[in-house]
Scaffold this active site. Structure first.
Site, PDB file in Angstrom:
ATOM      1  N   TYR A 105      19.813 -44.164 -35.866  1.00 36.83           N
ATOM      2  CA  TYR A 105      18.971 -43.050 -35.424  1.00 36.83           C
ATOM      3  C   TYR A 105      17.713 -42.911 -36.289  1.00 36.83           C
ATOM      4  O   TYR A 105      17.136 -41.835 -36.354  1.00 36.83           O
ATOM      5  CB  TYR A 105      19.746 -41.736 -35.479  1.00 36.83           C
ATOM      6  CG  TYR A 105      20.884 -41.626 -34.499  1.00 36.83           C
ATOM      7  CD1 TYR A 105      20.645 -41.549 -33.128  1.00 36.83           C
ATOM      8  CD2 TYR A 105      22.199 -41.558 -34.939  1.00 36.83           C
ATOM      9  CE1 TYR A 105      21.698 -41.419 -32.228  1.00 36.83           C
ATOM     10  CE2 TYR A 105      23.260 -41.428 -34.040  1.00 36.83           C
ATOM     11  CZ  TYR A 105      22.997 -41.358 -32.686  1.00 36.83           C
ATOM     12  OH  TYR A 105      24.035 -41.221 -31.796  1.00 36.83           O
ATOM     13  N   ASP A 154      31.918 -41.633 -39.353  1.00 31.15           N
ATOM     14  CA  ASP A 154      32.484 -42.926 -39.731  1.00 31.15           C
ATOM     15  C   ASP A 154      31.904 -43.468 -41.035  1.00 31.15           C
ATOM     16  O   ASP A 154      32.659 -43.805 -41.936  1.00 31.15           O
ATOM     17  CB  ASP A 154      32.333 -43.936 -38.589  1.00 31.15           C
ATOM     18  CG  ASP A 154      33.665 -44.130 -37.892  1.00 31.15           C
ATOM     19  OD1 ASP A 154      34.638 -44.428 -38.595  1.00 31.15           O
ATOM     20  OD2 ASP A 154      33.734 -43.961 -36.673  1.00 31.15           O
ATOM     21  N   HIS A 176      21.982 -51.871 -34.848  1.00 26.77           N
ATOM     22  CA  HIS A 176      22.101 -51.347 -33.495  1.00 26.77           C
ATOM     23  C   HIS A 176      21.526 -49.952 -33.439  1.00 26.77           C
ATOM     24  O   HIS A 176      21.321 -49.314 -34.470  1.00 26.77           O
ATOM     25  CB  HIS A 176      23.571 -51.327 -33.056  1.00 26.77           C
ATOM     26  CG  HIS A 176      24.454 -50.547 -33.987  1.00 26.77           C
ATOM     27  ND1 HIS A 176      25.110 -51.124 -35.052  1.00 26.77           N
ATOM     28  CD2 HIS A 176      24.751 -49.240 -34.040  1.00 26.77           C
ATOM     29  CE1 HIS A 176      25.786 -50.204 -35.704  1.00 26.77           C
ATOM     30  NE2 HIS A 176      25.578 -49.047 -35.120  1.00 26.77           N
ATOM     31  N   TYR A 224      21.786 -36.184 -26.964  1.00 26.64           N
ATOM     32  CA  TYR A 224      21.954 -35.127 -27.974  1.00 26.64           C
ATOM     33  C   TYR A 224      21.205 -35.500 -29.253  1.00 26.64           C
ATOM     34  O   TYR A 224      20.975 -34.659 -30.118  1.00 26.64           O
ATOM     35  CB  TYR A 224      23.443 -34.890 -28.257  1.00 26.64           C
ATOM     36  CG  TYR A 224      24.008 -35.667 -29.430  1.00 26.64           C
ATOM     37  CD1 TYR A 224      24.405 -36.990 -29.290  1.00 26.64           C
ATOM     38  CD2 TYR A 224      24.119 -35.078 -30.685  1.00 26.64           C
ATOM     39  CE1 TYR A 224      24.904 -37.710 -30.364  1.00 26.64           C
ATOM     40  CE2 TYR A 224      24.614 -35.792 -31.773  1.00 26.64           C
ATOM     41  CZ  TYR A 224      25.005 -37.107 -31.604  1.00 26.64           C
ATOM     42  OH  TYR A 224      25.488 -37.815 -32.683  1.00 26.64           O
ATOM     43  N   ARG A 225      20.775 -36.754 -29.349  1.00 22.44           N
ATOM     44  CA  ARG A 225      20.204 -37.271 -30.595  1.00 22.44           C
ATOM     45  C   ARG A 225      19.659 -38.650 -30.261  1.00 22.44           C
ATOM     46  O   ARG A 225      20.176 -39.323 -29.360  1.00 22.44           O
ATOM     47  CB  ARG A 225      21.338 -37.385 -31.593  1.00 22.44           C
ATOM     48  CG  ARG A 225      21.037 -37.834 -32.981  1.00 22.44           C
ATOM     49  CD  ARG A 225      22.359 -37.848 -33.739  1.00 22.44           C
ATOM     50  NE  ARG A 225      22.197 -38.251 -35.107  1.00 22.44           N
ATOM     51  CZ  ARG A 225      23.198 -38.524 -35.944  1.00 22.44           C
ATOM     52  NH1 ARG A 225      24.443 -38.427 -35.514  1.00 22.44           N
ATOM     53  NH2 ARG A 225      22.982 -38.880 -37.180  1.00 22.44           N
TER      54      ARG A 225
HETATM   55  C1  LIG Z   1      28.169 -48.124 -37.610  1.00 19.84           C
HETATM   56  C2  LIG Z   1      27.668 -46.706 -37.570  1.00 19.84           C
HETATM   57  C3  LIG Z   1      28.551 -45.665 -37.288  1.00 19.84           C
HETATM   58  C4  LIG Z   1      28.093 -44.350 -37.234  1.00 19.84           C
HETATM   59  N1  LIG Z   1      28.997 -43.361 -36.984  1.00 19.84           N
HETATM   60  C5  LIG Z   1      28.594 -42.074 -36.978  1.00 19.84           C
HETATM   61  C6  LIG Z   1      29.533 -41.014 -36.768  1.00 19.84           C
HETATM   62  O1  LIG Z   1      30.736 -41.235 -36.640  1.00 19.84           O
HETATM   63  N2  LIG Z   1      29.045 -39.741 -36.721  1.00 19.84           N
HETATM   64  C7  LIG Z   1      27.744 -39.462 -36.909  1.00 19.84           C
HETATM   65  O2  LIG Z   1      27.371 -38.298 -36.894  1.00 19.84           O
HETATM   66  N3  LIG Z   1      26.850 -40.442 -37.142  1.00 19.84           N
HETATM   67  C8  LIG Z   1      27.225 -41.729 -37.177  1.00 19.84           C
HETATM   68  N4  LIG Z   1      26.296 -42.717 -37.423  1.00 19.84           N
HETATM   69  C9  LIG Z   1      24.880 -42.347 -37.573  1.00 19.84           C
HETATM   70  C10 LIG Z   1      24.444 -42.076 -39.038  1.00 19.84           C
HETATM   71  O3  LIG Z   1      24.662 -43.221 -39.816  1.00 19.84           O
HETATM   72  C11 LIG Z   1      25.110 -40.892 -39.685  1.00 19.84           C
HETATM   73  O4  LIG Z   1      24.962 -39.746 -38.881  1.00 19.84           O
HETATM   74  C12 LIG Z   1      24.566 -40.557 -41.083  1.00 19.84           C
HETATM   75  O5  LIG Z   1      25.408 -39.624 -41.717  1.00 19.84           O
HETATM   76  C13 LIG Z   1      23.152 -39.993 -41.060  1.00 19.84           C
HETATM   77  O6  LIG Z   1      22.530 -40.275 -42.269  1.00 19.84           O
HETATM   78  P1  LIG Z   1      22.443 -39.267 -43.500  1.00 19.84           P
HETATM   79  O7  LIG Z   1      23.688 -38.472 -43.543  1.00 19.84           O
HETATM   80  O8  LIG Z   1      22.079 -40.061 -44.684  1.00 19.84           O
HETATM   81  O9  LIG Z   1      21.263 -38.278 -43.082  1.00 19.84           O
HETATM   82  P2  LIG Z   1      19.720 -38.426 -43.456  1.00 19.84           P
HETATM   83  O10 LIG Z   1      19.249 -39.754 -43.082  1.00 19.84           O
HETATM   84  O11 LIG Z   1      19.490 -37.986 -44.842  1.00 19.84           O
HETATM   85  O12 LIG Z   1      19.136 -37.306 -42.501  1.00 19.84           O
HETATM   86  C14 LIG Z   1      18.993 -37.466 -41.121  1.00 19.84           C
HETATM   87  C15 LIG Z   1      17.697 -36.793 -40.678  1.00 19.84           C
HETATM   88  O13 LIG Z   1      17.823 -35.380 -40.858  1.00 19.84           O
HETATM   89  C16 LIG Z   1      16.619 -34.834 -41.399  1.00 19.84           C
HETATM   90  N5  LIG Z   1      16.903 -34.298 -42.732  1.00 19.84           N
HETATM   91  C17 LIG Z   1      17.789 -34.833 -43.602  1.00 19.84           C
HETATM   92  N6  LIG Z   1      17.833 -34.095 -44.707  1.00 19.84           N
HETATM   93  C18 LIG Z   1      16.953 -33.084 -44.559  1.00 19.84           C
HETATM   94  C19 LIG Z   1      16.598 -31.987 -45.356  1.00 19.84           C
HETATM   95  N7  LIG Z   1      17.192 -31.790 -46.526  1.00 19.84           N
HETATM   96  N8  LIG Z   1      15.675 -31.125 -44.904  1.00 19.84           N
HETATM   97  C20 LIG Z   1      15.117 -31.313 -43.683  1.00 19.84           C
HETATM   98  N9  LIG Z   1      15.421 -32.341 -42.873  1.00 19.84           N
HETATM   99  C21 LIG Z   1      16.342 -33.215 -43.294  1.00 19.84           C
HETATM  100  C22 LIG Z   1      15.617 -35.963 -41.462  1.00 19.84           C
HETATM  101  O14 LIG Z   1      14.827 -35.907 -40.309  1.00 19.84           O
HETATM  102  C23 LIG Z   1      16.474 -37.204 -41.493  1.00 19.84           C
HETATM  103  O15 LIG Z   1      15.833 -38.314 -40.933  1.00 19.84           O
HETATM  104  C24 LIG Z   1      26.718 -44.055 -37.464  1.00 19.84           C
HETATM  105  C25 LIG Z   1      25.845 -45.100 -37.753  1.00 19.84           C
HETATM  106  C26 LIG Z   1      26.306 -46.407 -37.813  1.00 19.84           C
HETATM  107  C27 LIG Z   1      25.327 -47.486 -38.129  1.00 19.84           C
END
Ligand SMILES: Cc1cc2nc3c(=O)[nH]c(=O)nc-3n(C[C@H](O)[C@H](O)[C@H](O)COP(=O)(O)OP(=O)(O)OC[C@H]3O[C@@H](n4cnc5c(N)ncnc54)[C@H](O)[C@@H]3O)c2cc1C
Lengths: 132, 529
Positions: free
Chosen positions: B91, B150, B390, B473-474
Site C-alpha cells: 500500500y 500478518d 505485490h 477500503y485502502r
Molecule cells: C505479505 C503482506 C501481508 C500483509 N498483511 C497485512 C495484514 O494482515 N493486515 C494489514 O492491515 N496489513 C497488511 N499488510 C499491509 C502492511 O504491510 C501493513 O498494514 C503494515 O502494518 C503497514 O505499515 P506500518 O504499520 O509500518 O505503517 P506506516 O507505513 O508507518 O503507515 C502507513 C501510512 O499511515 C500514515 N501514517 C503513519 N504514521 C503516521 C503518523 N504518525 N501520523 C500521520 N500519518 C501517519 C502514512 O500515510 C503512512 O504511509 C500486508 C503487507 C504484506 C506485504
C-alpha cells in the site's frame, strides 16, 4: 492480508510452498555473545532465523528463500554464513533483495550493521559450517 | 538533489538546515543512498519518472522535535509526509504520495508509554512495532493480548492509521476500531488531543473515546491532517482458550443461508473470533486462489464427484473452554437443518500457548507478531513465479452469499479479460466487523512495461467495482485519486468536504499531500502532477 483469513486449513497448503522439500532447518546453534545477537534476534530472525515457521512450515521465509536459492551450496541460515561482511550486509540491507525491502537508518543504524557482521562471523565460527 | 515541487534548492537547503538544528544532523537524510531506503519497494511505478520519491527524510526523537520540524515546514511550505514504521508494503511502503515530500520518519519514537492491565488498554508512540509491543507485554508479564496484522514489523499506529486489520476478536481486529485517544501535531505545530485527552487531568483518555462534540479520532484515519504522536488502544484480556471449527455445506444454493446465519451469530456475539468463508471445492487447485464460481448445476456436479464441500464457514471462539464449547454446540444447532451439513472441530488451543502449539498455530490469531506470511510473498505459490512484491486490491462488498458470488465472478472474469495476474484471491475477508472485503494480491515487478499494464488494468477494475457499488477500503498511492474518485455521491461531496477540512486545518497544505486523493489547494488542479 493472509490466505489464512479464508482458508483455515493452511497446514496442508503451506507444504505446497515448495519449501518442504528443502533441508530440515537447523534449530539449535551456539550463538556468539555479542551486541549483534540482539540486533539479529530483533531485526533479522523473524525471517532469517533457524526455527520452523507457522502451521507446520519447516522454515522461516528468508531462510526458506535462501535454501531454494543456494540449493545447499551455502547455508540457508544467515547465522551459519561466514561470508557476510558489513559491506555485503549493507548492500542487502540498504538496497533490499527479492521480496525483502530496504531497512532505513532510523530502524537499523550503520553501527548496528557492523555489530551484525561481527555477530554473524563469530556465530558461524562457533558452529561447524553446514556444507551438506 | 531532488527538491519539493515549486521550491528553489536554496530555500529547501535552508529548510533542511533548520531541521538539522531541530533533530541533529545525523537524523536528516538527503543523500541518494539514504533516500533509496525510503522508496516503496513494491511500487507499481518503480524506476519510472512518476515514481513517488522523497526529497529528504527527517527522523525526530520526541514530540517537541516533531513540533519544531512541522513549524519549520509550515513556515517554508515544505511538504512533509509522516510515517510510523514505514512498512506499508502493498500500500505504499515508506514513500510519500507527493514526490519531493520530506518523509517524517517517526520510527525513533518507540516508547510504550503505558499498558494499563486493569483498563485493558495501552498508549504508544508511533515507532512501536508489533514486535516491540509483544516483547513489552511478555517482559512485563501482561495478561493482555493485542491484535496484529500478518507482518509484525509494522506499527500499532501506522497500521491503524491506514485502517489495517488483524485476526483476533470483534472490536479489536479492525485496528482503527480499537483506537481510543489520539495525540497529533497539527500543521501549525500545535498539539491536539482527541476524546478525554482534551480535558487536562482526566484519567479516562483510554476509556471514553468521544469526549465532547464530534468524535475527532476519525480526522486522522487515512488522512492528511496531522502527525500522530501518541495513540491509545483497547486490548483484549488474554482468553483461556481458542477453538476453531467449520461448518461445510454441499450445495451451491446453501451459501446464502450459511452467510445469513453466520452473520446473525456474529452480530449476536455467539462467536467473537474472526470467521472465515471459503469454497473448499473451488480452492482445491490452489488454496489461496478461489476459482471462478460456476453455475449451480456445474458446482453441484463438482461437489458430487469430488465429495468436497461447496462452501465452508469457520467460526472462531476465544474464551473459557466451557463457554466456547457451548457456543460451538449452539452454532451447530443453527445449521443442522441444512441437508448434508458437516461440522468439524479444526483446532483447540489452551492459552498461554505451549511451545508445541506455537509450532502449529497461525501466530497472528493469538496476537503474536511474525513475518511468516512472507513465505507466500517471497516464494510464490504452486506455479506462481515469485515476483518483486505485490499490491493489494481490497474492495468492500456486501456481506451476503450473493456478495461473495458476484464479487468472485466479476473479479475473475475481468482479471482474465485484462490479463491481470492474481496470486491470492479471497472474496470474503472479515477483519472489519459487519463487512466483507474482497482481497486480491497482484504481483508487481521491477519492470515498467509490466507495471504499466498492471496500472491500467487495476484502474479499470476500480471503475468496474464502482459500477457494482464496491469501493476499496485502502489502496496504494498510485490509485488513491481513482479510488477517491469512485466515492462520488453528491458530485464528489466526500472529497470536497475533505478538501474544506484540509484547507481549514492545513492552509499551507504541507501535510501528507495527496493521501487518499485529498490535495492541498495549490496542488488540487493537477492532483500533484
Ligand atoms: C505479505 C503482506 C501481508 C500483509 N498483511 C497485512 C495484514 O494482515 N493486515 C494489514 O492491515 N496489513 C497488511 N499488510 C499491509 C502492511 O504491510 C501493513 O498494514 C503494515 O502494518 C503497514 O505499515 P506500518 O504499520 O509500518 O505503517 P506506516 O507505513 O508507518 O503507515 C502507513 C501510512 O499511515 C500514515 N501514517 C503513519 N504514521 C503516521 C503518523 N504518525 N501520523 C500521520 N500519518 C501517519 C502514512 O500515510 C503512512 O504511509 C500486508 C503487507 C504484506 C506485504
Amino acid at each position: 492480508m493472509s490466505i489464512r483469513l479464508t482458508l483455515g486449513t493452511l497446514a496442508a497448503s503451506t507444504l505446497l510452498l515448495g519449501v518442504a522439500a528443502a533441508r530440515e532447518p537447523v534449530r539449535d546453534i551456539e550463538r556468539a555473545d555479542l551486541p549483534g545477537q540482539q540486533v539479529f534476534a530483533r531485526q533479522c530472525a523473524p525471517c532469517h532465523g533457524t526455527g520452523p515457521g507457522d502451521d507446520g512450515s519447516p522454515m522461516l521465509p528468508g531462510t526458506a528463500a535462501l535454501a531454494a536459492k543456494y540449493e545447499g551450496a551455502l547455508p540457508a541460515a544467515l547465522e551459519l554464513r561466514s561470508d557476510l561482511s558489513a559491506p555485503v550486509l549493507t548492500l542487502f540491507v540498504r538496497r533490499g533483495s527479492g521480496a525483502m525491502p530496504m531497512f532505513r537508518k532510523a530502524e537499523l543504524t550503520d553501527a548496528q550493521i557492523e555489530e551484525l557482521a561481527a555477530y554473524l562471523a563469530a556465530t558461524a565460527a562457533l558452529n561447524t559450517p553446514a556444507t551438506d | 538533489m531532488a527538491t519539493p515541487p515549486n521550491m528553489s534548492a536554496a530555500d529547501f537547503a535552508d529548510g533542511l538546515s533548520a531541521m538539522r538544528s531541530a533533530v541533529g544532523a545525523d537524523w536528516v537524510f538527503d543523500q541518494p543512498a539514504d533516500l533509496n531506503t525510503y522508496r516503496d519497494f513494491y511500487s507499481v511505478l518503480w524506476g519510472e519518472p512518476e515514481e513517488k520519491v522523497a526529497s529528504a527524510a527527517v527522523a525526530p526523537a520526541n514530540v517537541e522535535e516533531v513540533q519544531q520540524v512541522v513549524r519549520i515546514a509550515n513556515e517554508r511550505r515544505i511538504p512533509i509526509y509522516p510515517i510510523s514504521t514505514g512498512r506499508n508494503l502493498g500500500y505504499g511502503g515508506s514513500a510519500p504520495v507527493l514526490s519531493g515530500s520530506v518523509v517524517l520518519d517517526l520510527k525513533r519514537m518507540n516508547r510504550v508509554i503505558e499498558v494499563n492491565e486493569d483498563n485493558c488498554s495501552c498508549l504508544v508512540e508511533p515507532g512501536v512495532s508489533f514486535f516491540d509491543m509483544y516483547r513489552h507485554l511478555q517482559e512485563s508479564g501482561s495478561k493482555l493480548m493485542m491484535s496484529v496484522p500478518d507482518p509484525g514489523w509494522g506499527s500499532l499506529v501506522g497500521n491503524a492509521l491506514d485502517s489495517g486489520g488483524g485476526y483476533t476478536v470483534q472490536g479489536y481486529r479492525g485496528h482503527f476500531e480499537a483506537v481510543c485517544g489520539i495525540e497529533a501535531v497539527m500543521a501549525d505545530g500545535e498539539l491536539f488531543r482527541t476524546g478525554m485527552g482534551a480535558l487536562p487531568g482526566s484519567e479516562t483518555w483510554q476509556q471514553y473515546r468521544m469526549g465532547i462534540g464530534p468524535c475527532m479520532d476519525g480526522l486522522f484515519r487515512q488522512s492528511t491532517l496531522g502527525v500522530v504522536t501518541k495513540m491509545g488502544f483497547w486490548m483484549f484480556p488474554r482468553p483461556e482458550a481458542w477453538l476453531s471449527a467449520s461448518v461445510s455445506v454441499m450445495r451451491y444454493e446453501d451459501l446464502e443461508e450459511l452467510v445469513r446465519i453466520a452473520n446473525e451469530l456474529e452480530y449476536g456475539n455467539i462467536f467473537n473470533g474472526m470467521p472465515g468463508f471459503s469454497s473448499p471445492v473451488l480452492t482445491q487447485g490452489n488454496p489461496i486462489v478461489m476459482a471462478m464460481v460456476p453455475d449451480a448445476a456445474e458446482m453441484n456436479r463438482m461437489v458430487e464427484e469430488s465429495g468436497i464441500p461447496a462452501w465452508s464457514f469457520s467460526p472462531n471462539f476465544y474464551g473459557p473452554e466451557k463457554v466456547i464449547r457451548a457456543q460451538w454446540e449452539y452454532v451447530q444447532s443453527r445449521f443442522a437443518h441444512i441437508p448434508g451439513v458437516r461440522f468439524a472441530e479444526q483446532s483447540f488451543v489452551d492459552l498461554p500457548i505451549s511451545a508445541e502449539d506455537m509450532e502449529r498455530i497461525h501466530k497472528p490469531r493469538f496476537g503474536i507478531p511474525s513475518l511468516e506470511i512472507f513465505n507466500v510473498g517471497s516464494r510464490g505459490y504452486g506455479d506462481f513465479n515469485p515476483s518483486d512484491g505485490h499490491i493489494w486490491f481490497s474492495a468492500v462488498i456486501p456481506r451476503s452469499g450473493k456478495g461473495i458470488i458476484d464479487a468472485n465472478r466479476v473479479m475473475r472474469r475481468e482479471c482474465e479479460r485484462l490479463g491481470l495476474d492474481l496470486f491470492m484471491f479471497a472474496p470474503a475477508v472479515t477483519c472489519w466487523t459487519r463487512s466483507f472485503v474482497l482481497f486480491a494480491a497482484v504481483p508487481v515487478y521491477k519492470d515498467p512495461a509490466r507495471n504499466q499494464h498492471l496500472r491500467e488494468a487495476v484502474r479499470e477494475i476500480i471503475d468496474i467495482c464502482a459500477e457494482h457499488g464496491w469501493g476499496e477500503y485502502r489502496c496504494p498511492p498510485a490509485f488513491m485519486d481513482d479510488v477517491m474518485g469512485a466515492y462520488s455521491f453528491g458530485d464528489h461531496k466526500l472529497r470536497r468536504v475533505n478538501e474544506a477540512i484540509k484547507d481549514a486545518l492545513d492552509p499551507n497544505g504541507i501535510l501528507s499531500a495527496g493521501r487518499y486523493g485529498v490535495w492541498p489547494k495549490h496542488l488540487r488542479e493537477g492532483r500533484g502532477a
